[in-house]
Structure formats: structure tokens, C-alpha cells
Design an enzyme around this catalytic site. Sequence first.
Site, PDB file in Angstrom:
ATOM      1  N   MET A 212      55.894  52.389  39.265  1.00 50.47           N
ATOM      2  CA  MET A 212      55.845  53.529  38.355  1.00 50.47           C
ATOM      3  C   MET A 212      55.429  54.791  39.125  1.00 50.47           C
ATOM      4  O   MET A 212      54.977  55.770  38.528  1.00 50.47           O
ATOM      5  CB  MET A 212      54.879  53.248  37.205  1.00 50.47           C
ATOM      6  CG  MET A 212      55.350  52.049  36.373  1.00 50.47           C
ATOM      7  SD  MET A 212      54.730  52.025  34.700  1.00 50.47           S
ATOM      8  CE  MET A 212      53.000  51.876  34.999  1.00 50.47           C
TER       9      MET A 212
ATOM     10  N   LYS B  44      47.704  41.977  42.245  1.00 53.48           N
ATOM     11  CA  LYS B  44      46.733  42.744  41.453  1.00 53.48           C
ATOM     12  C   LYS B  44      47.061  42.617  39.959  1.00 53.48           C
ATOM     13  O   LYS B  44      46.172  42.516  39.132  1.00 53.48           O
ATOM     14  CB  LYS B  44      46.763  44.203  41.860  1.00 53.48           C
ATOM     15  CG  LYS B  44      45.879  45.006  40.982  1.00 53.48           C
ATOM     16  CD  LYS B  44      45.874  46.457  41.330  1.00 53.48           C
ATOM     17  CE  LYS B  44      45.247  47.205  40.196  1.00 53.48           C
ATOM     18  NZ  LYS B  44      46.248  47.665  39.237  1.00 53.48           N
TER      19      LYS B  44
ATOM     20  N   HIS C 110      51.198  49.787  47.057  1.00 50.18           N
ATOM     21  CA  HIS C 110      52.668  49.831  47.007  1.00 50.18           C
ATOM     22  C   HIS C 110      53.248  49.740  48.419  1.00 50.18           C
ATOM     23  O   HIS C 110      54.236  49.062  48.655  1.00 50.18           O
ATOM     24  CB  HIS C 110      53.147  51.133  46.365  1.00 50.18           C
ATOM     25  CG  HIS C 110      52.706  51.349  44.953  1.00 50.18           C
ATOM     26  ND1 HIS C 110      51.790  52.306  44.602  1.00 50.18           N
ATOM     27  CD2 HIS C 110      53.056  50.735  43.795  1.00 50.18           C
ATOM     28  CE1 HIS C 110      51.605  52.290  43.282  1.00 50.18           C
ATOM     29  NE2 HIS C 110      52.357  51.344  42.769  1.00 50.18           N
TER      30      HIS C 110
ATOM     31  N   GLN D  60      56.301  50.142  27.928  1.00 45.68           N
ATOM     32  CA  GLN D  60      55.177  49.257  28.232  1.00 45.68           C
ATOM     33  C   GLN D  60      53.817  49.931  28.034  1.00 45.68           C
ATOM     34  O   GLN D  60      52.785  49.352  28.331  1.00 45.68           O
ATOM     35  CB  GLN D  60      55.296  48.665  29.637  1.00 45.68           C
ATOM     36  CG  GLN D  60      55.050  49.619  30.776  1.00 45.68           C
ATOM     37  CD  GLN D  60      55.383  48.978  32.112  1.00 45.68           C
ATOM     38  OE1 GLN D  60      56.536  48.696  32.421  1.00 45.68           O
ATOM     39  NE2 GLN D  60      54.357  48.737  32.930  1.00 45.68           N
TER      40      GLN D  60
ATOM     41  N   ARG E 147      46.040  54.671  38.793  1.00 42.17           N
ATOM     42  CA  ARG E 147      45.111  55.254  37.820  1.00 42.17           C
ATOM     43  C   ARG E 147      43.781  55.657  38.452  1.00 42.17           C
ATOM     44  O   ARG E 147      43.036  56.436  37.847  1.00 42.17           O
ATOM     45  CB  ARG E 147      44.863  54.278  36.663  1.00 42.17           C
ATOM     46  CG  ARG E 147      46.052  54.109  35.724  1.00 42.17           C
ATOM     47  CD  ARG E 147      45.674  53.262  34.522  1.00 42.17           C
ATOM     48  NE  ARG E 147      46.768  53.126  33.556  1.00 42.17           N
ATOM     49  CZ  ARG E 147      47.715  52.213  33.638  1.00 42.17           C
ATOM     50  NH1 ARG E 147      47.718  51.345  34.643  1.00 42.17           N
ATOM     51  NH2 ARG E 147      48.664  52.148  32.717  1.00 42.17           N
TER      52      ARG E 147
ATOM     53  N   VAL F  12      45.684  44.971  47.690  1.00 42.66           N
ATOM     54  CA  VAL F  12      45.115  45.860  48.710  1.00 42.66           C
ATOM     55  C   VAL F  12      43.933  46.593  48.075  1.00 42.66           C
ATOM     56  O   VAL F  12      44.032  47.092  46.943  1.00 42.66           O
ATOM     57  CB  VAL F  12      46.172  46.862  49.218  1.00 42.66           C
ATOM     58  CG1 VAL F  12      45.571  47.835  50.221  1.00 42.66           C
ATOM     59  CG2 VAL F  12      47.343  46.104  49.835  1.00 42.66           C
TER      60      VAL F  12
HETATM   61  P1  AMP Z   1      52.724  49.994  39.432  1.00 42.36           P
HETATM   62  O1  AMP Z   1      53.332  51.197  40.062  1.00 42.36           O
HETATM   63  O2  AMP Z   1      51.245  50.130  39.166  1.00 42.36           O
HETATM   64  O3  AMP Z   1      53.504  49.489  38.254  1.00 42.36           O
HETATM   65  O4  AMP Z   1      52.809  48.837  40.521  1.00 42.36           O
HETATM   66  C1  AMP Z   1      54.013  48.502  41.156  1.00 42.36           C
HETATM   67  C2  AMP Z   1      53.804  47.245  41.941  1.00 42.36           C
HETATM   68  O5  AMP Z   1      52.784  47.455  42.918  1.00 42.36           O
HETATM   69  C3  AMP Z   1      53.330  46.061  41.069  1.00 42.36           C
HETATM   70  O6  AMP Z   1      53.968  44.877  41.497  1.00 42.36           O
HETATM   71  C4  AMP Z   1      51.853  46.032  41.343  1.00 42.36           C
HETATM   72  O7  AMP Z   1      51.278  44.737  41.175  1.00 42.36           O
HETATM   73  C5  AMP Z   1      51.810  46.442  42.797  1.00 42.36           C
HETATM   74  N1  AMP Z   1      50.468  46.951  43.132  1.00 42.36           N
HETATM   75  C6  AMP Z   1      49.774  47.930  42.501  1.00 42.36           C
HETATM   76  N2  AMP Z   1      48.557  48.080  43.058  1.00 42.36           N
HETATM   77  C7  AMP Z   1      48.467  47.185  44.056  1.00 42.36           C
HETATM   78  C8  AMP Z   1      47.458  46.829  45.006  1.00 42.36           C
HETATM   79  N3  AMP Z   1      46.273  47.434  45.025  1.00 42.36           N
HETATM   80  N4  AMP Z   1      47.725  45.838  45.896  1.00 42.36           N
HETATM   81  C9  AMP Z   1      48.932  45.207  45.880  1.00 42.36           C
HETATM   82  N5  AMP Z   1      49.930  45.490  45.010  1.00 42.36           N
HETATM   83  C10 AMP Z   1      49.701  46.460  44.109  1.00 42.36           C
END
Ligand code: AMP
Length: 257
Positions: free
Chosen positions: A29, A148, A36, A60, A186, A175
Site C-alpha cells: 500500500m 509481520k 517492504h 480493506q 503507520r 524487519v
Molecule cells: P503494506 O504496505 O503494509 O500492506 O505491506 C505490504 C507487505 O509488506 C505485506 O506483505 C506486509 O506484511 C509486508 N511488511 C510490512 N511491514 C513489514 C515488516 N516490518 N517486515 C516485513 N514485511 C513487512
Amino acid sequence: MNILNTIDAWQNWRNAISHEKSVGIVPTMGALHDGHRSLITRCRRENDICVVSIFVNPTQFNDPNDLNNYPVTFDEDRNLCAAEGVDAIFMPQYADLYPDDYRYRVMENRDSQLLCGAHRPGHFDGMLSVVMKLFNLARPQRAYFGEKDWQQLQLVKGMVEAFFMPITIVPCPTVREADQLALSSRNRRLSNDHRQKAAKFPRLLATNAPTGDIIRLLEKDGFTVDYVEDFMGRRCAAITCGGVRLIDNLPSPERQE
Ligand code: AMP
């Protein structure tokens, strides 16, 4: 690096890729960070073509404030992707991705109702629906998801199995910052004070205390707790800190309540 904003541009680009090449996708997102980046690095390493999607998926979000305040940092995202050797960023608009205006959706009726699903009604239907759309458009061999979001990862794996989708879901470790707070888009919304305080969240979760005790300690520290629960081998938790919702999970301790 190609930046593709419409379904047509995307389809043209995707259709030109030879069948012999493997395609990996990292759905996001945006507001990209090193969490990421770790998914992107792995996707780049394991596939001929590496695609990142950036789409803040309204279906969502159950809380309109959360959606409206979701950070958008496209220039930085583009630089991060270019530095990692991403081949294409796919960033469609809602009307492109939802020509049906969300009349059709993917639903899971058991695990999606627990934990985050219990506190964010409809969240996982929206997530699964957009992931299926992205998979159908990208036709990847592999897709990269962070541990995560443990519940999300399990639900995506389950969907791929249930619908016989020929895609390998690759789980990637969480991470963290030096103080162990899991990186999250966030986190940018936390004030300095709340950011410092948030470090207590992973620290308390890592104790082997019963979940009830962890909830009490988190509440004593001023967090609002949605849940702390053991789920599929992990101790999962969601809290609110200074108006920002944070989630995390760690391997469950051997000793259960
Ligand atoms: P998001 O942009 O928050 O929807 O996350 C996109 C992808 O990045 C999802 O598969 C998350 O689980 C992954 N992600 C977000 N934060 C982390 C993190 N700290 N460590 C590893 N993967 C992450």
C-alpha cells in the site's frame, strides 16, 4: 523502471513478457520502508521480473479516518523501487481495479473472523479480494508477503490453495527497528513521544507471560489493546498507541496459558 497507472498499460506490459521468464510480485500500500525493501530484494533475487504494486485498498479499511490518514510518499517509493532494480510499479486507481464497485468479493469464513478480523469487520474480505485481482492481473509465479501480517499471510496462503492458484507464497521475516518495533507505514504517524513508548509493545509481547498478563501490562502503559492471542504458532497482538493502530507477532512461547 516502468510505472503503470492503468489496467490497459499494465496488460500491454505484462503480455509482452516472455512465458519463459518468471514473474514475482510484492503487493503493497506504498509508504515503503525497509520491511517492504526486504520483500523486494528477495523478489528481485528469485525472479526474472520483479513487480511492486502500490494501491491503498479502500475495501480493506473499516475506519475512514485510517484510510484518509494513510501515508502517501510516492516520490520516495519510486526511488526505493528504482534503487532495488524493480522492473515495474503497478499503481491502479480504485475504478480500474473495481469495475464492479466491489459487488464481487472473496470471503473466508473462519480465520478471517478472528483477531484483526474481529476488530476490523470486512478487512480480510477486502484484502483477499484485492490480492486475487492483483494475482489475476500480474500472473506471477511467486508473491512475497511479510510475516509481520501473520494472519494476512495465512489467509493468502489458504486462498491460493483453495482456488488452486499456481502461485508460490513466499513468507518473509519481520524487519524491526533497533528497539524492536516492527517497521510499519503507520509508524510515520506516531509522535516522538508515542514512537518511544511504542517500543514497549514488542518487548512485552516477547515475554513468556500469559496473554492476559501482557494485556494488563500494555493497558497499564496506556495502550488500548485490541487483542493478544496465540494463533497458528504465533503470539499475535494489536494495540492503539497515540491513535495509531500497531500489530505485531512473535513465535508463541512453549508455555501456554
Ligand atoms: P503494506 O504496505 O503494509 O500492506 O505491506 C505490504 C507487505 O509488506 C505485506 O506483505 C506486509 O506484511 C509486508 N511488511 C510490512 N511491514 C513489514 C515488516 N516490518 N517486515 C516485513 N514485511 C513487512
